[in-house]
Design a protein around this motif. Structure first.
Motif, short mmCIF file in Angstrom:
data_model
loop_
_atom_site.label_atom_id
_atom_site.label_comp_id
_atom_site.label_asym_id
_atom_site.label_seq_id
_atom_site.Cartn_x
_atom_site.Cartn_y
_atom_site.Cartn_z
N LEU B 116 -3.73 -30.83 17.96
CA LEU B 116 -4.68 -30.20 17.19
C LEU B 116 -4.19 -30.04 15.30
CD1 LEU B 116 -8.21 -28.39 18.28
CD2 LEU B 116 -8.09 -31.29 17.56
N PRO B 117 -4.63 -30.32 14.78
CA PRO B 117 -3.77 -28.98 13.42
C PRO B 117 -4.25 -28.21 13.32
CG PRO B 117 -5.72 -31.51 12.71
CD PRO B 117 -5.50 -31.79 14.37
N SER B 118 -3.04 -27.76 12.67
CA SER B 118 -2.95 -26.02 12.73
C SER B 118 -3.97 -25.78 12.26
CB SER B 118 -1.35 -25.50 12.06
OG SER B 118 -1.21 -25.82 11.75
N VAL B 119 -4.26 -26.77 10.90
CA VAL B 119 -5.65 -25.90 9.38
C VAL B 119 -7.09 -26.01 10.46
CG1 VAL B 119 -7.06 -26.82 7.94
CG2 VAL B 119 -4.49 -27.01 8.21
N ILE B 120 -6.86 -26.29 11.23
CA ILE B 120 -8.10 -26.51 12.01
C ILE B 120 -8.51 -25.49 13.06
CG2 ILE B 120 -9.85 -27.04 14.41
CD1 ILE B 120 -9.28 -30.11 13.41
N TYR B 121 -7.12 -24.77 13.61
CA TYR B 121 -7.16 -23.51 14.32
C TYR B 121 -7.55 -22.43 13.07
CZ TYR B 121 -5.28 -25.12 18.32
OH TYR B 121 -5.01 -26.34 19.45
N GLY B 122 -7.19 -22.66 12.22
CA GLY B 122 -7.07 -21.51 11.21
C GLY B 122 -8.41 -21.56 10.47
N VAL B 123 -9.19 -22.14 10.89
CA VAL B 123 -10.19 -22.52 9.93
C VAL B 123 -11.55 -21.63 10.95
CG1 VAL B 123 -12.76 -23.94 9.38
CG2 VAL B 123 -10.96 -24.23 8.62
N TRP B 124 -11.32 -22.55 12.67
CA TRP B 124 -11.52 -21.82 13.82
C TRP B 124 -11.29 -19.96 13.49
CZ3 TRP B 124 -8.89 -19.50 17.70
CH2 TRP B 124 -9.89 -18.76 18.74
N GLY B 125 -10.09 -19.55 13.42
CA GLY B 125 -9.35 -18.51 13.28
C GLY B 125 -10.96 -17.53 12.17
N THR B 126 -10.96 -17.94 10.70
CA THR B 126 -11.57 -17.34 10.21
C THR B 126 -13.00 -17.22 10.38
OG1 THR B 126 -10.30 -18.56 8.67
CG2 THR B 126 -11.72 -17.49 7.43
N LEU B 127 -13.89 -18.25 10.99
CA LEU B 127 -14.93 -18.29 11.78
C LEU B 127 -15.87 -17.21 12.23
CD1 LEU B 127 -15.73 -21.61 10.02
CD2 LEU B 127 -16.43 -20.00 9.16
#
Lengths: 280, 296
Positions: B116-127
């Motif tokens: 998974l691209p790390s942006v997705i982890y970032g979004v998930w972390g933020t949400l």
């Protein structure tokens, strides 16, 4: 100069007689292993067919037969190492004394495996020191105390004749020993939990002639206290040391009996052929 | 005819050797490039001042890199502390306990997580993680936390390196021979005892190498961390403080405010620190790994 750390490995009084831990006492009467209509298949292919055989106590039993006949599989079934083969299915029963090996709980299995030791085909020193290898079995069964472990390690290394060769380097990794020494170490490791049976799967096939002779002699010496089951390829080895012989062919037990009788006066046509070298 | 194929063989050999050496040189060239670009700031401030000062006010010509350095170390440390035990246990379960059907479902899932691209982890972390810390976890420990914290960054990062670690560990444990397991089982050991005393012990150098790889990855991870870490140039004093790791500093600011004197040089110097941390870390771990392997 004497290594000061050796105190950590060598018991203070090496002349004291050795008594195994109470957890590891043998029963008064040595049990037999009974294989009762045992079948085993792997992914649908039948490997062992209706095996019925009694493996006697305090004898060296040799399981002989051509390669691929199922003798190693039978040996593995005796301590349920066959469980780890993928797609394996069994029916029938194997018993040590009265205790079923095939149908037993996980906790009984751990104790059963202690009572049935294994000497592998190729030496398999565990990734720890020489001392650690012998002490490992005792530790997993909850034996504690450095004094006691030191005594155990000393005793069993003496039994297999390895003590004088390794006593100065008990803390070294076991993998640094020669192959022959490693195999004796594996034997000592099995003995350290005082099994009643010892399974040996072609235990000498990876060794040089001198080392194999040492192991054979040890087996002959040990049969007074332990019952030994050996799988062997070499008929000559079976002739030398077997008291009792099981001949397997294509997954079926063809002939069972005292070594003298089977070798000198085989009853079955297939046994005659195998002994004369016509099938191998 | 014969000559031609020997010439071909030699030519390909030479070409491949050149390519390999160029790749090696690239590392050195990058290091030199970063050094040259950060030379202006090194001319004005001493190396020691830059690394130990903690105030970051580019407008006033104050460049202290300690907060960023500490931010990087903290986030990486938290991530590995969480990920290492979890991944070890998962890998032990998969290799020693799990049925083959379980493995068939878990391995693809892990691969998906890893890719998974790390942006997705970032979004998930933020949400998910940030509100969870802000609303549920932090009130137990501190008066107020926005949730954009060192802890959030550590958690997100740990989940990113988890699949990497698990797949490396599974690979390692599977390569331990079954004969060794059989030897342990035949003494009457349980699966757990075998897993701990034999399987993981045998794979110790490999486990070490895998952790090094995971740390290297964690040190450099940018986007996902940047999205949840709070981006305040301060030395984090608790898990609930915001932090500002080096990669985030570079990614956030490069291309902006470059009219400021020394600003570009400062960012290049940040990159140089990161470069050296990773380099030093890898070299030391190589040496240690070599020692362990020799001992075994």
């Amino acid at each position: 100069m004497r290594n000061p750390f050796l105190r950590w490995f060598i018991p203070a009084d090496t002349n004291e007689p050795f008594v195994p831990n109470a957890k590891f006492q043998h029963p008064a009467v040595a049990p037999e292993i009974t294989v009762d209509h045992f079948n085993l298949s792997i992914d649908g292919a039948q490997i062992l067919k209706d095996v019925c055989v009694k493996l006697p106590a305090n004898k060296i039993t040799c399981i002989i037969g051509p390669s691929g006949c199922g003798k190693s599989t039978l040996l593995k079934s005796l301590n349920r190492l066959s469980d780890s083969i993928e797609g394996v299915k069994t029916s029938g029963d194997i018993r040590l004394g009265d205790q079923s090996i095939v149908n037993c709980s996980e906790s009984d299995l751990v104790e059963l495996r202690r009572r049935i030791g294994l000497v592998p085909q190729r030496p398999t020193p565990l990734p720890m020191s020489i001392f650690g290898n012998i002490a490992y079995g005792c530790k997993i069964h909850g034996l504690k105390g450095r004094r006691q472990l030191k005594k155990i390690v000393h005793h069993y290394l003496k039994v297999v004749g390895l003590w004088d060769e390794v006593k100065d380097r008990l803390g070294n990794p076991a993998t640094r020993l020669s192959i022959g020494q490693q195999q004796r170490l594996c034997l000592a490791r099995s003995l350290a939990v005082e099994p009643e049976f010892i399974l040996a799967d072609e235990a000498t096939s990876a060794l040089d002639p001198v080392s194999s002779k040492t192991i054979e002699d040890l087996f002959v010496k040990l049969k007074k206290q332990y019952s030994i089951i050996m799988v062997t390829h070499t008929l000559r080895q079976a002739l030398r040391i077997a008291d009792y012989v099981v001949f397997i062919y294509m997954g079926e037990v063809i002939e069972v009996g005292d070594a003298k009788q089977v070798f000198e006066n085989p009853q079955h046509e297939l046994t005659k052929k195998y002994l004369s070298g016509a099938i191998s | 005819m014969n000559k031609l194929r020997i010439i071909k063989d030699r030519a390909t050999g030479a070409i491949m050797a050149t390519i390999t050496i160029v790749a090696l040189l690239l590392v050195i060239v990058m290091g030199i490039g970063l050094y040259l670009k950060s030379a202006p700031i090194l001319a004005e401030h001493s190396l020691w001042d830059l690394l130990t000062a903690s105030s970051w006010r580019p407008f006033k010509n104050e460049f202290g890199f300690l907060p960023f350095f500490m931010g990087t170390i903290w986030v990486t440390l938290i991530a590995i502390t969480i990920a290492l035990p979890l991944s070890l246990l998962t890998a032990i379960y998969l290799t020693e306990y799990a049925h083959r059907i379980v493995k068939r479902f878990v391995f693809p899932a892990l691969d998906i997580l890893a890719s998974l691209p790390s942006v997705i982890y970032g979004v998930w972390g933020t949400l998910i993680i940030v509100p969870w810390i802000s609303d549920t976890l932090a009130p137990h420990f501190v008066d107020f936390s926005a949730g954009y914290t060192t802890l959030a960054a550590g958690i997100v990062l740990s989940i990113m390196v988890l699949p990497l670690l698990v797949s490396l560990f599974v690979e390692l444990f599977s390569s331990v021979s079954d004969e060794l397991r059989a030897a342990s089982y035949s003494l009457g050991s349980t699966r757990w005892q075998t897993a701990i005393s034999v399987v993981t012990k045998k794979s110790l150098p490999g486990i070490f190498a895998a952790v090094v790889l995971a740390i290297s990855r964690a040190l450099g991870e940018t986007i996902a961390v940047l999205m949840v870490c709070g981006n305040l140039p301060q030395i984090p004093h608790s898990l609930f403080d915001a932090c500002y790791p080096l990669p985030a500093l570079i990614a956030n600011n490069y291309g902006e405010m470059l009219s400021l004197p020394l600003y570009e040089a400062a960012l290049m110097f940040a990159a140089l620190i990161l470069f050296f941390v990773v380099l030093l870390f890898n070299v030391t771990s190589r040496v240690i790994l070599y020692r362990i392997e020799k001992q075994q």
